[in-house]
Scaffold this active site. Structure first.
Site, PDB file in Angstrom:
ATOM      1  NE  ARG A   1       0.178   1.360   3.398  1.00  0.00           N
ATOM      2  CZ  ARG A   1       1.157   2.193   3.633  1.00  0.00           C
ATOM      3  NH1 ARG A   1       2.405   1.765   3.766  1.00  0.00           N
ATOM      4  NH2 ARG A   1       0.957   3.495   3.709  1.00  0.00           N
ATOM      5  N   GLY A   2       0.278   2.407  -0.128  1.00  0.00           N
ATOM      6  CA  GLY A   2       1.061   3.621  -0.320  1.00  0.00           C
ATOM      7  C   GLY A   2       1.142   3.885  -1.820  1.00  0.00           C
ATOM      8  CB  ALA A   3       0.258   6.872  -3.829  1.00  0.00           C
TER       9      ALA A   3
ATOM     10  CD  GLN B   1      -2.967   2.651   6.870  1.00  0.00           C
ATOM     11  OE1 GLN B   1      -3.572   2.909   7.912  1.00  0.00           O
ATOM     12  NE2 GLN B   1      -3.591   2.503   5.719  1.00  0.00           N
TER      13      GLN B   1
ATOM     14  CG  ASP C   1      -3.119   8.008  -1.443  1.00  0.00           C
ATOM     15  OD1 ASP C   1      -3.028   8.467  -0.291  1.00  0.00           O
ATOM     16  OD2 ASP C   1      -2.771   6.856  -1.755  1.00  0.00           O
TER      17      ASP C   1
ATOM     18  CG  ASN D   1      -2.453  11.600   2.406  1.00  0.00           C
ATOM     19  OD1 ASN D   1      -1.886  10.718   1.750  1.00  0.00           O
ATOM     20  ND2 ASN D   1      -2.106  11.870   3.655  1.00  0.00           N
ATOM     21  CE  LYS D   2      -4.943   5.638   4.643  1.00  0.00           C
ATOM     22  NZ  LYS D   2      -5.916   4.718   3.996  1.00  0.00           N
TER      23      LYS D   2
ATOM     24  NE  ARG E   1      -6.165   0.788  -1.663  1.00  0.00           N
ATOM     25  CZ  ARG E   1      -5.529   1.311  -0.611  1.00  0.00           C
ATOM     26  NH1 ARG E   1      -4.225   1.143  -0.462  1.00  0.00           N
ATOM     27  NH2 ARG E   1      -6.187   2.022   0.293  1.00  0.00           N
TER      28      ARG E   1
HETATM   29  O1  MRU Z   1      -4.463   3.114   2.308  1.00  0.00           O
HETATM   30  P1  MRU Z   1      -2.993   3.362   2.158  1.00  0.00           P
HETATM   31  O2  MRU Z   1      -2.179   2.833   3.291  1.00  0.00           O
HETATM   32  O3  MRU Z   1      -2.481   2.911   0.805  1.00  0.00           O
HETATM   33  O4  MRU Z   1      -2.852   4.946   2.185  1.00  0.00           O
HETATM   34  C1  MRU Z   1      -1.582   5.513   2.046  1.00  0.00           C
HETATM   35  C2  MRU Z   1      -1.579   6.996   2.177  1.00  0.00           C
HETATM   36  O5  MRU Z   1      -2.602   7.614   2.328  1.00  0.00           O
HETATM   37  C3  MRU Z   1      -0.260   7.690   2.030  1.00  0.00           C
HETATM   38  O6  MRU Z   1      -0.257   8.880   2.757  1.00  0.00           O
HETATM   39  C4  MRU Z   1      -0.016   8.040   0.555  1.00  0.00           C
HETATM   40  O7  MRU Z   1      -0.212   6.920  -0.268  1.00  0.00           O
HETATM   41  C5  MRU Z   1       1.329   8.579   0.323  1.00  0.00           C
HETATM   42  S1  MRU Z   1       2.557   7.308   0.519  1.00  0.00           S
HETATM   43  C6  MRU Z   1       4.051   7.906   0.108  1.00  0.00           C
END
Ligand code: MRU
Length: 385
Positions: free
Chosen positions: A82-84, A232, A273, A283-284, A128
């Site tokens: 996970r993470g963009a 996270q 994201d 973002n999250k 996603r």
């Molecule tokens: O649901 P996730 O864990 O994929 O969400 C991740 C985030 O929101 C991060 O802040 C974002 O992807 C940036 S990661 C460098």
């Protein structure tokens, strides 16, 4: 380990692994069971893709084999990775796996192989919806595949996937420098979610900035929100900071308001994201709350993201699809199931309007408001490079 935490880690594992026998645990690095050096989330070795299973962290470091595109797409959907940026890199390698499989299946018929491959890409992109890096990586792979011989295309794709991975590492290093330079010595920073090596191909976005600022002794305190419901921050960011030697305090999101009210935070620093043409940031979930509080209490807001997260084709944040995940991620996070007649509202991202963001740090420079026009300019410059 606390029973609830165990449950959180396990509750989607059975479902995923149980239903997909192709996704199996791989043999760990000889004698260690962990990444060979530092933290990494994605490995491509001798044409094989493996992912560190982030659902199990920090309790266990388990690497999962990704033999094909559908296994990788399931891993993205189920948050193995996970993470963009990490999602984008994984998708790029998944495109290589799929082209290899389709060219073997349709040997001698390039057209049939390409058509089947293009249909594979649609399933991958659907894994996603919010992080634009997924679509960005797949678009690049699609363009690189071209029209001719699919065996030659496969080689091009493998080189491009490795380049996307390496570009992200270089972007991380650049953003870490640019972001840390903005931070005054003695600053107290707050971050959200996980934006480190687990979320990227390199040292991270927001987390990379914080680690760099910590090493150059600019930081007096580091706070990390636990990041409900998937934790996270609590599970991944705290683990990464510990490995990087950064002393941090984890807090529940709802404690952030009091901290800022008492003047104990100078910066909120997050990743993204997707950043739209006008500078709105998806973002999250919880980022909008933190940015709103930051504005209310005179705290600066920095968003750190590579150009691959910029979406100049989307005018503003209200057009972004916000992923909603199952209710059991909320109930399951405390080891419960919903009482009859009750479910949950579980959007996992939100959109922070551009006017709440003081700096957007990218690998191609730091932007300040107004963002309109500048996001598109950066994307154009990156495409031309
Ligand atoms: O649901 P996730 O864990 O994929 O969400 C991740 C985030 O929101 C991060 O802040 C974002 O992807 C940036 S990661 C460098």
């Amino acid at each position: 380990m606390h029973a609830r935490q165990r449950w959180l880690i396990d509750y989607r594992l059975d479902e995923t692994l149980g239903s997909k026998p192709a996704m199996r645990q791989s043999t760990p690095e000889p004698g260690t069971g962990r990444a060979p050096s530092g933290v990494e989330a994605i490995r491509w070795r001798d044409g094989a893709l493996t992912l560190l299973d982030q659902r199990r962290l920090p309790a266990e470091e388990t690497w999962l084999d990704m033999p094909d595109l559908d296994t990788a797409a399931a891993a993205i959907r189920d948050l193995v990775v996970r993470g963009a940026p990490a999602i984008g890199i994984t998708a790029a390698y998944a495109c290589v796996l799929a082209m290899r499989a389709r060219s073997a299946e349709h040997r001698g018929n390039d057209r049939a192989a390409r058509e089947a491959w293009l249909a594979d890409l649609d399933r991958l992109v659907a894994a996603r919806p919010t992080a634009v890096n997924l679509r960005w990586a797949v678009d690049r792979m699609r363009a690189a595949a071209g029209q001719g011989d699919v065996v030659a295309a496969q080689e091009r794709l493998e080189r491009l996937a490795a380049a996307i991975h390496a570009e992200d590492q270089a972007a991380n290093r650049r953003m870490a420098e640019l972001g840390a330079d903005l931070i005054e010595p003695g600053s107290r920073v707050l971050t959200h979610c996980n934006t480190g090596s687990l979320a990227t191909g390199g040292t991270g976005t927001a987390l990379g900035v914080i680690v760099n600022a910590w090493r150059s002794e600019r930081l007096a305190r580091v706070f990390a929100c636990e990041t409900r419901p998937w934790f996270q921050g609590l599970r991944l960011t705290a683990w990464e900071f510990a490995r990087e030697g950064v002393r941090c305090s984890v807090l529940v999101e709802s404690a952030a308001a009091g901290l800022m009210q008492r003047g104990e935070i100078d910066w909120v620093i997050t990743g993204a994201d997707r950043i739209t043409a006008n500078g709105d940031v998806a973002n999250k979930v919880g980022t909008l709350m933190l940015a709103s509080l930051a504005r209310q209490f005179g705290v600066k807001m920095m968003v750190v993201a590579p150009v691959s997260t910029l979406d100049a084709e989307t005018a503003s944040g209200d057009l972004i699809e916000i992923e909603e995940r199952p209710a059991d991620e909320i109930w399951g996070s405390v080891g419960m199931t919903a009482p009859p007649g009750v479910d949950a509202y579980n959007p996992v991202f939100d959109v922070t309007p551009a006017e709440l963001i003081d700096f957007i740090v990218t690998d191609r420079g730091v932007l300040e408001p107004p963002y309109e026009g500048r996001i598109a300019e950066l994307v154009r410059a990156a495409d031309a490079a």
